[in-house]
Each structure stands twice: as C-alpha cells, then as structure tokens.
Motif scaffolding. Sequence first.
Motif, PDB file in Angstrom:
ATOM      1  N   LEU A  24       8.497 -11.316  35.039  1.00 16.14           N
ATOM      2  CA  LEU A  24       9.089 -10.506  33.466  1.00 16.14           C
ATOM      3  C   LEU A  24       9.660 -11.508  32.873  1.00 16.14           C
ATOM      4  N   ALA A  25      10.748 -12.312  33.202  1.00 14.06           N
ATOM      5  CA  ALA A  25      11.601 -12.860  33.025  1.00 14.06           C
ATOM      6  C   ALA A  25      11.225 -13.887  32.518  1.00 14.06           C
ATOM      7  N   ASN A  26      10.623 -14.888  32.698  1.00 13.37           N
ATOM      8  CA  ASN A  26       9.754 -16.247  31.968  1.00 13.37           C
ATOM      9  C   ASN A  26       8.868 -15.550  31.336  1.00 13.37           C
ATOM     10  N   TYR A  27       7.822 -14.150  31.705  1.00 12.91           N
ATOM     11  CA  TYR A  27       7.214 -14.141  30.311  1.00 12.91           C
ATOM     12  C   TYR A  27       7.451 -13.962  28.779  1.00 12.91           C
ATOM     13  N   VAL A  28       8.732 -13.258  28.609  1.00  9.00           N
ATOM     14  CA  VAL A  28       9.706 -12.849  28.230  1.00  9.00           C
ATOM     15  C   VAL A  28      10.136 -14.005  27.162  1.00  9.00           C
ATOM     16  N   SER A  29      10.902 -14.664  27.796  1.00 13.29           N
ATOM     17  CA  SER A  29      11.737 -15.853  27.474  1.00 13.29           C
ATOM     18  C   SER A  29      10.334 -17.242  27.154  1.00 13.29           C
ATOM     19  N   VAL A  66       1.816  -3.332  24.444  1.00 12.12           N
ATOM     20  CA  VAL A  66       2.139  -4.474  24.926  1.00 12.12           C
ATOM     21  C   VAL A  66       3.892  -4.150  24.847  1.00 12.12           C
ATOM     22  N   ASP A  67       4.231  -4.483  23.875  1.00 13.20           N
ATOM     23  CA  ASP A  67       5.046  -4.733  23.374  1.00 13.20           C
ATOM     24  C   ASP A  67       6.202  -2.949  23.424  1.00 13.20           C
ATOM     25  N   LEU A  68       5.154  -1.965  23.773  1.00 10.61           N
ATOM     26  CA  LEU A  68       5.850  -0.338  24.397  1.00 10.61           C
ATOM     27  C   LEU A  68       5.994  -0.190  25.386  1.00 10.61           C
ATOM     28  N   ALA A  69       5.122  -0.826  26.060  1.00  6.17           N
ATOM     29  CA  ALA A  69       5.490  -0.935  28.016  1.00  6.17           C
ATOM     30  C   ALA A  69       6.600  -1.991  28.298  1.00  6.17           C
ATOM     31  N   LEU A  70       6.722  -2.949  27.034  1.00  2.00           N
ATOM     32  CA  LEU A  70       7.916  -4.190  27.359  1.00  2.00           C
ATOM     33  C   LEU A  70       9.064  -3.320  26.879  1.00  2.00           C
ATOM     34  N   ALA A  71       9.033  -2.327  25.841  1.00  5.46           N
ATOM     35  CA  ALA A  71      10.587  -1.628  25.691  1.00  5.46           C
ATOM     36  C   ALA A  71      10.683  -0.830  26.908  1.00  5.46           C
ATOM     37  N   LYS A  72       9.978   0.241  27.722  1.00  2.85           N
ATOM     38  CA  LYS A  72      10.305   0.478  29.038  1.00  2.85           C
ATOM     39  C   LYS A  72      10.820  -0.307  29.993  1.00  2.85           C
ATOM     40  N   GLN A  73      10.826  -1.851  29.583  1.00  4.55           N
ATOM     41  CA  GLN A  73      11.865  -2.277  30.487  1.00  4.55           C
ATOM     42  C   GLN A  73      12.832  -3.084  30.022  1.00  4.55           C
ATOM     43  N   ASN A  74      12.976  -2.441  28.997  1.00  6.33           N
ATOM     44  CA  ASN A  74      14.188  -2.993  28.249  1.00  6.33           C
ATOM     45  C   ASN A  74      13.972  -4.793  27.927  1.00  6.33           C
ATOM     46  N   ALA A  75      12.753  -4.880  27.365  1.00  5.51           N
ATOM     47  CA  ALA A  75      12.319  -6.360  27.211  1.00  5.51           C
ATOM     48  C   ALA A  75      11.752  -6.016  25.771  1.00  5.51           C
ATOM     49  N   THR A  76      11.982  -7.393  24.949  1.00  5.51           N
ATOM     50  CA  THR A  76      11.430  -7.512  24.393  1.00  5.51           C
ATOM     51  C   THR A  76      10.488  -9.141  24.024  1.00  5.51           C
ATOM     52  N   ARG A  77       9.414  -9.862  23.267  1.00  9.52           N
ATOM     53  CA  ARG A  77       9.343 -10.630  23.568  1.00  9.52           C
ATOM     54  C   ARG A  77       9.093 -11.716  22.446  1.00  9.52           C
ATOM     55  N   GLN A  78       8.735 -12.436  22.058  1.00  7.49           N
ATOM     56  CA  GLN A  78       9.079 -13.206  20.333  1.00  7.49           C
ATOM     57  C   GLN A  78       7.814 -13.937  20.114  1.00  7.49           C
ATOM     58  N   PHE A  79       7.534 -14.065  18.859  1.00  2.00           N
ATOM     59  CA  PHE A  79       6.079 -14.765  18.340  1.00  2.00           C
ATOM     60  C   PHE A  79       6.260 -15.610  17.512  1.00  2.00           C
ATOM     61  N   ALA A  80       5.851 -16.877  17.785  1.00  2.68           N
ATOM     62  CA  ALA A  80       5.893 -18.545  17.391  1.00  2.68           C
ATOM     63  C   ALA A  80       4.655 -18.371  16.332  1.00  2.68           C
ATOM     64  N   LEU A  81       3.807 -16.881  16.210  1.00  2.03           N
ATOM     65  CA  LEU A  81       2.256 -17.364  15.658  1.00  2.03           C
ATOM     66  C   LEU A  81       1.604 -16.074  15.475  1.00  2.03           C
ATOM     67  N   GLN A  82       1.350 -15.232  14.191  1.00  6.52           N
ATOM     68  CA  GLN A  82       0.465 -13.772  14.217  1.00  6.52           C
ATOM     69  C   GLN A  82      -0.143 -14.067  13.194  1.00  6.52           C
ATOM     70  N   CYS A  83      -1.991 -13.563  13.505  1.00  8.37           N
ATOM     71  CA  CYS A  83      -2.875 -13.709  12.270  1.00  8.37           C
ATOM     72  C   CYS A  83      -4.062 -13.077  13.148  1.00  8.37           C
ATOM     73  N   GLU A  84      -5.377 -12.657  12.737  1.00 11.52           N
ATOM     74  CA  GLU A  84      -6.419 -12.017  12.674  1.00 11.52           C
ATOM     75  C   GLU A  84      -7.101 -12.237  13.606  1.00 11.52           C
ATOM     76  N   HIS A  85      -7.045 -13.558  13.963  1.00 12.66           N
ATOM     77  CA  HIS A  85      -8.516 -13.209  14.693  1.00 12.66           C
ATOM     78  C   HIS A  85      -7.881 -14.579  16.390  1.00 12.66           C
ATOM     79  N   TYR A  86      -8.970 -13.532  17.881  1.00 11.88           N
ATOM     80  CA  TYR A  86      -8.897 -13.553  18.972  1.00 11.88           C
ATOM     81  C   TYR A  86      -9.131 -14.990  18.954  1.00 11.88           C
TER      82      TYR A  86
END
Length: 309
Positions: free
Chosen positions: A187-192, A208-228
């Motif tokens: 989890l530590a490597n995932y959120v870092s 996913v972010d709601l599940a992370l919040a339950k672990q008291n964790a957040t993630r950082q985004f370098a990119l946000q887009c609309e297409h997988y």
Amino acid sequence: MMHGKIDLNLFFVLKAVYEEESITAAAKALHLTQPAVSHAMSRLREKFDDELFVRHSRRMVPTPLCQSIIQQVKEALSHLESTLSDPIDFDISRYKREIKLGLRDILESTFLPTLIPELLQNAANITVTSRRVTRPELENALANKELDIVIDALVPTGPDIRSTLVCDEHFVLICAREHSILKDKTLANYVSASHVLVTLKDSRLDTVDLALAKQNATRQFALQCEHYFAAASVVSKSDLLLTVPSRYAQQITSSLPVAVTTLPFDVPLMPIHMYWHQQADEDLVNKWMREKLLALADELLFKKMINEG
C-alpha cells in the motif's frame, strides 16, 4: 340493441358474474368493490337493453340473451388476454431504427466489435450511435430520448429510470511491465507512486479513492483524462499507475504492452448497470437491444472466466 362505444372492461365484469353467479363473488374475483360491479352491470343492461341476469334464490341466473352472447364474450376476452401472455413473433430485421447508446470508451471496445457485425448480418436497418455521458447527465439524456440505453456504474436515479445489473467488476492495477511495484506491491508503494485518473467531466465518483480513505491514505495524480486507452498508453511508457475495473484491463492488455496485477488493498466490487427510461419498457426494439447487450455481457464474462482459469 347495443349502440355506440362500450368500455371493454365491462365484459370482464359480465364474464365474472356469469362464472361466479354472484355480484359479491364477482367483485372479489375482480378485486373490485360490490358497488363498482353493480354499476358496471347497470351500464351493460342499458347497452344491451336486457336484464342479462335475474336473481334466483342466491344465484344470478343469465337471461336468454346473456346465454346467447356469453361464449363469444369469453372467447374474445381470451384472445385479448393472450396478447399479453403469449410471446410476440418479433423479427428485428423488419425494423428501421437508430439506437443511441451511452457507453464509455472501453465499453464501446467491449460491446461494439461483436454487436455491430451481428447487426449488419441480421438487422441491417438497425444503426447504432454511441457516445459518452456523464453520470449527472444520464437521467435527463434518457428522459429526453437523447439516449436509449446507458451502461455505467451504479448511480442514483429517479423512479422513471429502469435499470438492471450487468455485472459486478473488481479493480486491478495496470502498470508498465518493468515497474518496480511489481516486485514490492505494498500500500505504501502504491500511494507514493503517481497515478492516472480516468474520469468524465463533472463525474468524479471514484470507488478506489473511497477505499483508500478507509486506509487513511490518498494518491496523487499526474494525469487526469477521459479515455482509458489514452491513460493506459501513457502508463505503458512511464512510471504512472492506472487502477481500472478488470473488464477494462482485459481490453487494454490485448492492445498495449502493460502488466496487470492485483491491488495491495481491498476495494469493493463496482456494480455495472444498464439504464433505460420507463417509456421504453415495452418498446420492442429497445427491449431487443437490452436483451442483446445483456447476452453479450454474459458471453464476454464467460470468455473472461475461461481465459483466467
């Protein structure tokens, strides 16, 4: 003699009284009040200018006129009821229609390559238009007939919107094939790490972010887009991570050099639903397409289970 229009429901009352030999019993069988049945019989007597039934002891006995028509009435009602219960001989090839689907890019890649060739072969006059729709737009798009059917995650809707479960998706992690997280998946490597988020405008609802919040964790985004596919293309050439539903990952890995692995934390299943407006409930073409898409979803899920097995 009977003149003018007549409410066909009155004949159901006539049939019930004939079979039950009682106003009270007929009312019970029809789930009506006794006064309602008596009123219906009064209207029939007026239309036919005949008593139709006469009371004999505790029984309602049909008059000769009633006896002469009751068999025809019963047969006619049977034919009417059969139209509601018997399957309609529906031939999609006879219909010409544009079906407007609300699908995200991965769902287009999932359904359309199988759906469209089948339509070209068996229903050439059925054309498909597919576009993305944000979840806040979903209900209005269906109500205004801008879209006929939408497939997306479970969202709150009003009473006019119908829905059915297509499947439950679990989430997986996509990364470059040589990404360091594959050797130490914590989890530590995932959120870092830096992440890519795929989301439509005004619809950032992320399980996913709601599940992370339950672990008291957040993630950082370098990119946000609309297409997988765009997101996965970036991930294949960088150290970014992409978390997606497993069905989407199946489509992505068939086209891009990426690795797929499990997540280092629990994320609830994401229900994928099909939505349509209640006014399309009995639209035969809409219903046919809904059933076709559900059958395709089952087929694709079965293939996925075989491949994973």
